[in-house]
Design an enzyme around this catalytic site. Structure first.
Site, PDB file in Angstrom:
ATOM      1  N   ARG A 131      71.531  91.015  23.224  1.00  0.00           N
ATOM      2  CA  ARG A 131      71.536  92.400  22.711  1.00  0.00           C
ATOM      3  C   ARG A 131      70.609  93.311  23.509  1.00  0.00           C
ATOM      4  NH1 ARG A 131      73.113  92.033  16.830  1.00  0.00           N
ATOM      5  NH2 ARG A 131      71.974  93.967  16.541  1.00  0.00           N
TER       6      ARG A 131
ATOM      7  N   ASP B 241      77.153  92.041  21.468  1.00  0.00           N
ATOM      8  CA  ASP B 241      76.911  91.781  20.047  1.00  0.00           C
ATOM      9  C   ASP B 241      78.021  90.802  19.630  1.00  0.00           C
ATOM     10  OD1 ASP B 241      77.069  91.781  17.330  1.00  0.00           O
ATOM     11  OD2 ASP B 241      76.961  93.963  17.092  1.00  0.00           O
TER      12      ASP B 241
ATOM     13  N   LYS C 289      72.325  71.071  19.603  1.00  0.00           N
ATOM     14  CA  LYS C 289      71.965  70.531  18.317  1.00  0.00           C
ATOM     15  C   LYS C 289      71.079  71.531  17.594  1.00  0.00           C
ATOM     16  CE  LYS C 289      68.339  67.741  17.663  1.00  0.00           C
ATOM     17  NZ  LYS C 289      66.993  68.311  17.762  1.00  0.00           N
TER      18      LYS C 289
ATOM     19  N   ASP D 280      73.410  66.272  23.370  1.00  0.00           N
ATOM     20  CA  ASP D 280      72.223  65.541  22.936  1.00  0.00           C
ATOM     21  C   ASP D 280      71.458  65.309  24.231  1.00  0.00           C
ATOM     22  OD1 ASP D 280      70.342  63.539  22.477  1.00  0.00           O
ATOM     23  OD2 ASP D 280      71.460  62.788  20.759  1.00  0.00           O
ATOM     24  N   HIS D 281      70.417  66.099  24.453  1.00  0.00           N
ATOM     25  CA  HIS D 281      69.838  66.104  25.810  1.00  0.00           C
ATOM     26  C   HIS D 281      69.254  64.740  26.204  1.00  0.00           C
ATOM     27  CE1 HIS D 281      65.940  66.811  23.821  1.00  0.00           C
ATOM     28  NE2 HIS D 281      65.363  66.485  24.948  1.00  0.00           N
TER      29      HIS D 281
ATOM     30  N   LYS E  37      69.011  62.178  30.134  1.00  0.00           N
ATOM     31  CA  LYS E  37      67.787  61.710  30.799  1.00  0.00           C
ATOM     32  C   LYS E  37      68.133  60.555  31.730  1.00  0.00           C
ATOM     33  CE  LYS E  37      64.597  63.003  27.097  1.00  0.00           C
ATOM     34  NZ  LYS E  37      63.529  63.840  27.592  1.00  0.00           N
TER      35      LYS E  37
ATOM     36  N   GLU F  17      55.449  61.840  19.646  1.00  0.00           N
ATOM     37  CA  GLU F  17      55.066  63.083  20.334  1.00  0.00           C
ATOM     38  C   GLU F  17      53.694  63.547  19.865  1.00  0.00           C
ATOM     39  OE1 GLU F  17      58.657  65.948  20.959  1.00  0.00           O
ATOM     40  OE2 GLU F  17      58.845  65.133  18.952  1.00  0.00           O
TER      41      GLU F  17
ATOM     42  N   ASP G 213      65.853  65.883  12.907  1.00  0.00           N
ATOM     43  CA  ASP G 213      65.499  66.425  14.219  1.00  0.00           C
ATOM     44  C   ASP G 213      65.593  65.364  15.321  1.00  0.00           C
ATOM     45  OD1 ASP G 213      64.441  68.586  15.830  1.00  0.00           O
ATOM     46  OD2 ASP G 213      62.592  67.429  15.966  1.00  0.00           O
TER      47      ASP G 213
ATOM     48  N   HIS H 125      69.026  61.802  18.808  1.00  0.00           N
ATOM     49  CA  HIS H 125      68.472  61.115  19.982  1.00  0.00           C
ATOM     50  C   HIS H 125      68.260  59.610  19.751  1.00  0.00           C
ATOM     51  CE1 HIS H 125      67.924  65.184  21.086  1.00  0.00           C
ATOM     52  NE2 HIS H 125      66.747  65.376  20.540  1.00  0.00           N
TER      53      HIS H 125
ATOM     54  N   LYS I 199      55.621  63.466  14.904  1.00  0.00           N
ATOM     55  CA  LYS I 199      54.911  64.556  15.595  1.00  0.00           C
ATOM     56  C   LYS I 199      53.413  64.326  15.427  1.00  0.00           C
ATOM     57  CE  LYS I 199      58.516  67.376  16.317  1.00  0.00           C
ATOM     58  NZ  LYS I 199      59.051  67.594  17.663  1.00  0.00           N
TER      59      LYS I 199
HETATM   60  C1  BG6 Z   1      64.392  68.123  20.388  1.00  0.00           C
HETATM   61  C2  BG6 Z   1      63.695  68.224  19.065  1.00  0.00           C
HETATM   62  O1  BG6 Z   1      65.758  67.846  20.197  1.00  0.00           O
HETATM   63  O2  BG6 Z   1      63.803  67.082  21.153  1.00  0.00           O
HETATM   64  C3  BG6 Z   1      62.204  68.470  19.276  1.00  0.00           C
HETATM   65  O3  BG6 Z   1      64.250  69.291  18.318  1.00  0.00           O
HETATM   66  C4  BG6 Z   1      61.613  67.412  20.168  1.00  0.00           C
HETATM   67  O4  BG6 Z   1      61.519  68.488  18.024  1.00  0.00           O
HETATM   68  C5  BG6 Z   1      62.425  67.286  21.449  1.00  0.00           C
HETATM   69  O5  BG6 Z   1      60.288  67.784  20.470  1.00  0.00           O
HETATM   70  C6  BG6 Z   1      61.956  66.105  22.252  1.00  0.00           C
HETATM   71  O6  BG6 Z   1      62.574  66.155  23.507  1.00  0.00           O
HETATM   72  P1  BG6 Z   1      61.851  65.541  24.774  1.00  0.00           P
HETATM   73  O7  BG6 Z   1      62.868  65.664  25.862  1.00  0.00           O
HETATM   74  O8  BG6 Z   1      60.620  66.350  25.014  1.00  0.00           O
HETATM   75  O9  BG6 Z   1      61.519  64.118  24.429  1.00  0.00           O
END
Ligand code: BG6
Length: 508
Positions: free
Chosen positions: A53, A96, A159, A188-189, A193, A227, A246, A251, A351
């Site tokens: 926007r 928009d 996600k 799903d990143h 990896k 983490e 999360d 993951h 966390k």
């Molecule tokens: C994300 C979560 O999908 O993955 C975050 O929403 C998390 O909470 C993150 O911190 C962790 O990703 P990575 O690649 O840093 O391990």
């Protein structure tokens, strides 16, 4: 150049990034596209159109991106010539998502691109926006007939995919009414990896592991993703999600699938994904009694992380001061099939933990008969295969060896495959792999609709039980610890303990 780079060169592509001024675009997507470009992995003809926007011109937006790339690109500050060559392909569309003009302009951009390049481009709609906007965008893409050619148009969804089984099903139905499954790329990143992709290579390109990869030789499996980070500015989102949604729903269950799946017949996307979804279908669904015995939740209180005082979860910005949301979860799962019968899979995530690290540990059974005297085996440890995903990128096989000396003393040693020692050069970021795959039309590393639903289905009893009963012990672990004591007890009652890989430089 490899045939893969040849193939990408001819894939003329337009990326429309909804959420073009957002965090994901600046931290991950544009740096990833830039590095693909520098490494020769972008098509000869491509265009990146960030949608938002804010009233940026193309040049103003490029300036913003340059700052982001300076800060977030794995290859550091860009070379001026390369940056200018890349920036020419980047545009900003003031838009928009509720306005038809947005989609009409997209249609025009596609037509102009096609005319100029002389090729019908692949069109990728990347939804880097909050989930509440998914349906509006998908419906408008449909209404404006922007995705009619199923072989050329794709949608990428970040996600969280749904908030529970019901909402994930609805979202699948909605997307399914506009796109075919072959067009939907659910990110799903973790799957992008490098070390995660290597699990498949490690298991299925070597013959030595498969004979041992079952209940006869494996004692248990641990998947630990911890983490040090707290909430930062994400408290509002997280308080509605929690650790199960999360991290575990996506993951960590994906990591489990890669460890537990049967060998696929080929590396084709659906062959691989069929085997992964079979794992989710074989996992034991918990009843209320099982949940009490096998699932533990935690929430952090304040503490000190590396000399800095940090607030407790309930004091984080955007978090309800009486929050019942878990910031830690540990679960003992079973995969009820022939291969894994009776082998526990312990998952843990949290966390504000003592260390940031993602490690899969496969612990093998003990030797059936011990021939060494007890004084020789003081540091005895069952064999372990340790797949370290991050920050250390390695695979270690832990074996017993004789310590040099005149007496017979055994101690565990690691046979190590370390990425840094074995390969030179930078490892691509997960998003580079995943964006390249969307351009190439390869869905292997993306979640299929049925996988997402199966993962939700497995977790629903735990999510419901935890939502329905407030934890009276929260907060129950302090920042910079390894989580609540109950998590230690969960694994200790079976005679094991959580394995941690000592790290020289824990990731912040
Ligand atoms: C994300 C979560 O999908 O993955 C975050 O929403 C998390 O909470 C993150 O911190 C962790 O990703 P990575 O690649 O840093 O391990």
């Amino acid at each position: 150049m490899s045939s893969a780079t040849d193939s990408i060169k001819s894939q003329a592509t337009i990326f429309f990034i909804f959420g073009g001024t957002g965090d994901l675009t600046s931290r991950k997507l544009v740096p990833a596209l830039y590095n693909l470009f520098v490494d020769g992995w972008m098509p000869d003809h491509f265009s990146i159109v960030a949608m938002g926007r804010t009233g940026f011109t193309d040049d103003q937006f490029r300036e913003v991106l340059l700052k982001d790339i300076n800060q977030f690109s794995r290859s550091g500050k860009p070379d001026q010539g390369k940056w200018e060559a890349f920036a020419k392909h980047v545009h900003f569309q003031v838009s928009d998502i509720n306005d038809s003009k947005t989609y009409e302009e997209q249609s025009q951009r596609i037509a102009t691109f096609k005319k100029e390049a002389g090729i019908d481009p692949n069109v990728i709609y990347y939804l880097a926006v909050a989930p509440r906007f998914f349906s509006t965008i998908a419906e408008n893409i449909s209404k404006h007939k922007l995705a009619v050619d199923a072989t050329k148009s794709r949608i990428v969804i970040e996600k969280p995919f749904g908030h529970d089984l019901d909402s994930a099903r609805k979202l699948n139905q909605l997307l399914g009414s506009v796109f075919s499954e072959q067009q939907i790329y659910r990110i799903d990143h973790y799957l992008g990896k490098e070390t995660v992709q290597n699990i498949l290579a490690f298991r299925f390109a070597n013959s030595i592991f498969e004979p041992l990869w079952n209940r006869n030789y494996i004692d248990h499996v641990q998947i630990s993703v911890t983490e040090q980070l707290g909430m930062g500015s994400r408290g509002g989102y997280y308080d509605d999600a929690g650790a199960l949604r999360d991290m575990i729903q996506n993951h960590i269950l994906q990591l489990l699938c890669l460890v537990a799946m049967e060998p696929p017949v080929s590396f084709e996307a659906d062959k691989v994904r069929n085997c992964k979804v079979d794992v989710l279908h074989s996992m034991r669904k918990f009843n209320p009694e099982d949940i009490k015995k096998n699932a533990v939740r935690g929430q952090y209180s304040k503490g000190w992380i590396e000399g800095k005082e940090v607030v407790g979860y309930r004091e984080e910005q955007g978090v309800n001061p009486q929050s019942n949301t878990e910031t830690f979860a540990a679960i003992k799962f079973f995969v009820d099939n022939w291969r894994w019968h009776g082998v526990p899979f312990y998952l843990r995530t949290g966390k504000r933990m003592h260390q940031s690290s993602s490690v899969i540990t496969i612990q093998f059974k003990d030797v059936p008969h011990m021939i060494f005297p007890s004084e020789a085996i003081e540091g005895w440890q069952q064999n372990r295969l340790i797949i370290s995903i991050q920050p250390e990128m390695s695979v270690r096989l832990q074996v017993q060896a004789k310590r040099p000396g005149l007496d017979m003393t055994l101690n565990p040693v690691d046979m190590i495959f370390d990425y840094n020692g074995t390969y030179t050069g930078d490892t691509p970021e997960a998003y580079e792999t995943l964006l390249l795959d969307t351009m190439l039309g390869d869905q292997t590393l993306f979640m299929r609709g049925d996988q997402v639903e199966a993962a939700w289905d497995l977790l629903m009893p735990i999510l419901n039980a935890w939502a329905g009963k407030k934890s009276l012990s929260f907060p129950n672990y302090s920042a910079d610890s390894w989580g609540p004591e109950t998590a230690e007890a969960l694994i200790a009652q079976d005679g094991f303990h959580w394995f941690t890989l000592p790290l020289k430089n824990a990731k912040k």
